[in-house]
Design an enzyme around this catalytic site. Structure first.
Site, PDB file in Angstrom:
ATOM      1  N   GLY A  42     -11.394  -1.605   0.995  1.00 49.69           N
ATOM      2  CA  GLY A  42     -10.215  -1.040   0.583  1.00 49.69           C
ATOM      3  C   GLY A  42     -10.756   0.260  -0.948  1.00 49.69           C
ATOM      4  O   GLY A  42     -10.926   1.232  -0.385  1.00 49.69           O
ATOM      5  N   GLY A  92      -5.879  -4.740  -2.430  1.00 52.29           N
ATOM      6  CA  GLY A  92      -5.351  -4.744  -3.365  1.00 52.29           C
ATOM      7  C   GLY A  92      -4.509  -3.401  -3.564  1.00 52.29           C
ATOM      8  O   GLY A  92      -4.540  -2.265  -3.029  1.00 52.29           O
ATOM      9  N   VAL A 126       0.545  -1.463  -0.195  1.00 56.81           N
ATOM     10  CA  VAL A 126       0.168  -0.008   0.099  1.00 56.81           C
ATOM     11  C   VAL A 126       0.714   1.465  -0.020  1.00 56.81           C
ATOM     12  O   VAL A 126       0.700   2.259  -0.667  1.00 56.81           O
ATOM     13  CB  VAL A 126      -1.698   0.039   1.200  1.00 56.81           C
ATOM     14  CG1 VAL A 126      -1.752   1.082   0.970  1.00 56.81           C
ATOM     15  CG2 VAL A 126      -1.856  -0.823   1.213  1.00 56.81           C
ATOM     16  N   GLY A 169      -1.345 -15.440  -3.860  1.00 57.79           N
ATOM     17  CA  GLY A 169      -1.636 -13.797  -3.207  1.00 57.79           C
ATOM     18  C   GLY A 169      -2.836 -13.964  -2.616  1.00 57.79           C
ATOM     19  O   GLY A 169      -3.278 -12.896  -2.006  1.00 57.79           O
ATOM     20  N   LYS A 215     -13.930  -4.493  10.976  1.00 58.93           N
ATOM     21  CA  LYS A 215     -14.356  -3.894   9.806  1.00 58.93           C
ATOM     22  C   LYS A 215     -16.206  -3.511  10.104  1.00 58.93           C
ATOM     23  O   LYS A 215     -16.133  -2.055  10.204  1.00 58.93           O
ATOM     24  CB  LYS A 215     -14.110  -4.363   8.652  1.00 58.93           C
ATOM     25  CG  LYS A 215     -12.300  -4.199   8.011  1.00 58.93           C
ATOM     26  CD  LYS A 215     -12.838  -5.092   6.529  1.00 58.93           C
ATOM     27  CE  LYS A 215     -10.794  -5.365   5.603  1.00 58.93           C
ATOM     28  NZ  LYS A 215     -11.311  -5.719   4.716  1.00 58.93           N
TER      29      LYS A 215
END
Lengths: 430, 430
Positions: free
Chosen positions: A131, A301, A13, A184, A202
């Site tokens: 995300g 991602g 990130v 992954g 979350k």
């Protein structure tokens, strides 16, 4: 005038964040006013792109959070420590904070936000949930004028990928997990994802904002997806459902308390969340008078998470540009929670249930099941004999909304019936 | 301290706005600081709820926009005039503006935002696009750090309701329109909705924000849904598509120009927009490095639109509370466009197409079609003879991405073929 920021962490990130800031053409103009002044890493072993000017990289994280030139500290280390201590020290030195760290906010939010409000700095965390999906700011700035009734999220990409693959390929959990690890999409130690802890962090954050009160993370009941198998996915499909790991927060109608929980759930195929597949995330918010809004996008991602991190940085820069004198924090962006919300114990929550039974005596068993459920006020929506497995009849029951405690008492009674061999699966239904 | 606001208009959205503000319990705390000081209506004929204290209602709209006590003017009249003049006069008197009026912003945005920037006031318009869906603020504050590639919206609830009903019932346009008018989902004069003008206003607004430049509304090519019929919906279904009225804005990759257009479009059933049905709206945004985000919710209706209006009011109140001195506007919330974007003429845009032909000579016609399309560089994805209609063979062609001008030249050539009776439908494919 350039605003100097310091990054703690330069992994996936962190490098994604630098890629956006160092290549501002065609993006929001404010990016041109941001300078990555310091980047803290644990060691210099791994060379990482984009390359930074000499002197920017340092292993002295403390020096970043105390650097008088830095206005915004961007915490991308993850985990509880040293993230918590560094964030608190940065706040103490008057820095605004941007973080992608759901764990530290879900568990130490009270301490961090109290310090931030005292110091007059913002702690923004758009990247911590969903995300790249804008969800934290919309909840704070747009949806909060409604009386929020429900927040339901598919907010863990790993488990959603695994369940989607299991559904599409008819494969079992362990095979798909192994495949996800190879690709992954799942960590070597998948516990935080597959056991639902990440989703619980979350939903604790989302519920605090949506319902305007602090949430005790450790009070959130949490069930993962390890026990989900191809059989139940296929039976759910026959009944018109898909199985999703949902994080659910609901206001109780009669008082100020909430229900929050994370568990695999049968979702009707015509529900908006049913079509959220793969590593995508979605958050459904219901409020009065708004109705239903769903925010959908990539839940993880490099690029998506970095987009959320940089949007927070830019928001702080925008505020600082508009108002150079440090005044009061914008009440929509600061944390204004003053009390903890009471959470309803899971035994007192009403849910619909799906249960699968293996039985010896088909002719009598449906009557026995019906009687036992009725004894405990569990009303049934459907009872279907799906097939046979090793000479045992397989019966699937879907209930109406029933109190979780009553349902489990009925199951105890049913387990003692001679006609029942076993109860391989119990799942909730949205 | 209470912030005094003035409402222009007390119809559906105006009364919805008052309902939220006058009943603040369980909503964002800032609502308690807002006072509806004046409400302007055209006449006192219609009594409306919620009832307002004596003296609040007035027919003197000018008095509201010049009232020195009012800080925020909320324009809910709709239409171009007197909305435009009242907004400009309010700005001139230092009021912040909240509006739900897409038409006035799409057509007079330049004048209004230039005046607002000069006066140092905000003009917020979350309710103008997508009803209750947070989309304007997320585009400004969250998604803009990406290089936005595409914004595609289902942003007209009336046409989406009509197309959904046509799809689900196999009914034709005119029947469903009549039904929608009876239910209040379509106006007596449905032109602005069914001919795509409302969607064009809205995509002009979204594109201006997403691509950071002004848009000439009158340059947006616009095709409505009057010509859509049950036959094409059914053939599209066979081919794996649903038909939606899409508003599309795309960045051209090689320069600063854009493509913007509104037209009915075949959307693959596995596309996220394909499942947006009824009066729901959705906006799909693609950007780099973010990927795809979709914002979904009620695109119209009293409560949803009022939710968006009140969220804008609360945002301004939040900023005013944090910073009492009038300083610079937050660059993320003000309009920063300095130039008009160039729009690519529709003939130069690449699209996929669906075309339906009625033909005499089945054996030869596929060859003739293939040759004519090839003569104009139109590459075909599929050619399917679907059936017969009145002794004529019905052939459906789906192309690859082709230049719109080339496609129409090929059609001209095809129309002159003896084997072709007519070309009843031409639609674009996403």
């Amino acid at each position: 005038m350039a605003f100097k920021i310091g990054l703690l962490g330069y992994g996936t990130v962190g490098t994604g964040t630098a890629e956006i800031i160092l290549d501002p053409t065609g993006r929001n103009n404010l990016l041109q006013d941001i300078e990555i002044a310091r980047v803290g890493v644990r060691s210099f072993d791994k060379p990482r792109l984009p390359e930074l000017p000499p002197g920017v990289l340092t292993t002295d994280l403390e020096a970043i959070v105390t650097d008088p030139e830095i206005e915004i500290v961007v915490e991308l280390l993850g985990g509880l420590e040293p993230s918590r201590s560094l964030i608190l020290k940065a706040i103490d030195h008057g820095k605004h904070i941007v973080t992608a760290n759901k764990a530290v906010i879900a568990r130490h939010g009270e301490e961090i936000y109290n310090a931030a409000n005292k110091a007059g700095v913002y702690v923004l965390l758009e990247a911590a949930v969903g995300g790249g999906i804008p969800v934290i700011k919309p909840l704070k700035q747009s949806l909060g004028v409604n009386r929020i009734q429900t927040v339901i999220g598919i907010i863990n990409g790993t488990t959603n990928y695994i369940l989607t693959q299991m559904t599409q390929e008819g494969a079992d959990f362990s095979e798909v997990l192994a495949e996800a690890q190879k690709l992954g999409y799942a960590e070597a130690d998948p516990t935080a994802d597959v056991d639902g802890y990440d989703a619980a962090d979350k939903i604790a954050i989302l519920a605090a904002i949506a319902f305007n009160g602090r949430i005790k993370r450790e009070d959130i009941p949490c069930e993962g997806i390890r026990q989900i198998n191809a059989t139940d996915i296929s039976y759910a499909d026959d009944l018109g459902f898909v199985i999703k790991l949902l994080a659910i927060a609901k206001a109780n109608s009669n008082n100020d308390s909430l229900q929050i929980r994370v568990h695999p759930t049968l979702v009707s195929k015509d529900h908006p969340l049913a079509n959220v597949n793969g590593v995508y995330n979605a958050i459904l918010v219901e409020g009065d008078p708004l109705g239903q809004v769903m925010l959908f996008g990539p839940g993880a991602g490099k690029g998506a998470t970095a987009s959320a991190v940089v949007s927070d940085i830019v928001n702080i820069v925008g505020i600082l540009q508009a108002s150079n004198i440090k005044e009061k924090l914008d009440p929509l962006l600061r944390c204004s929670h003053e009390h903890f919300k009471q959470l309803t114990p899971i035994a007192d929550i009403n849910s619909r249930f799906y249960a699968r039974f293996l039985c010896h005596d088909v002719s009598g068993v449906i009557g026995h099941l019906g009687t036992s459920f009725a004894n405990h006020n569990v009303s049934l929506e459907s009872v279907v004999q799906i097939g046979f497995r090793n000479d045992l009849a397989e019966i699937v029951v879907v209930t109406h909304d029933v109190q979780e405690g009553n349902f489990h008492q009925a199951l105890e009674e049913i387990k003692s019936l001679e006609s029942i061999d076993s109860i391989p699966s119990i799942l909730r239904v949205l």
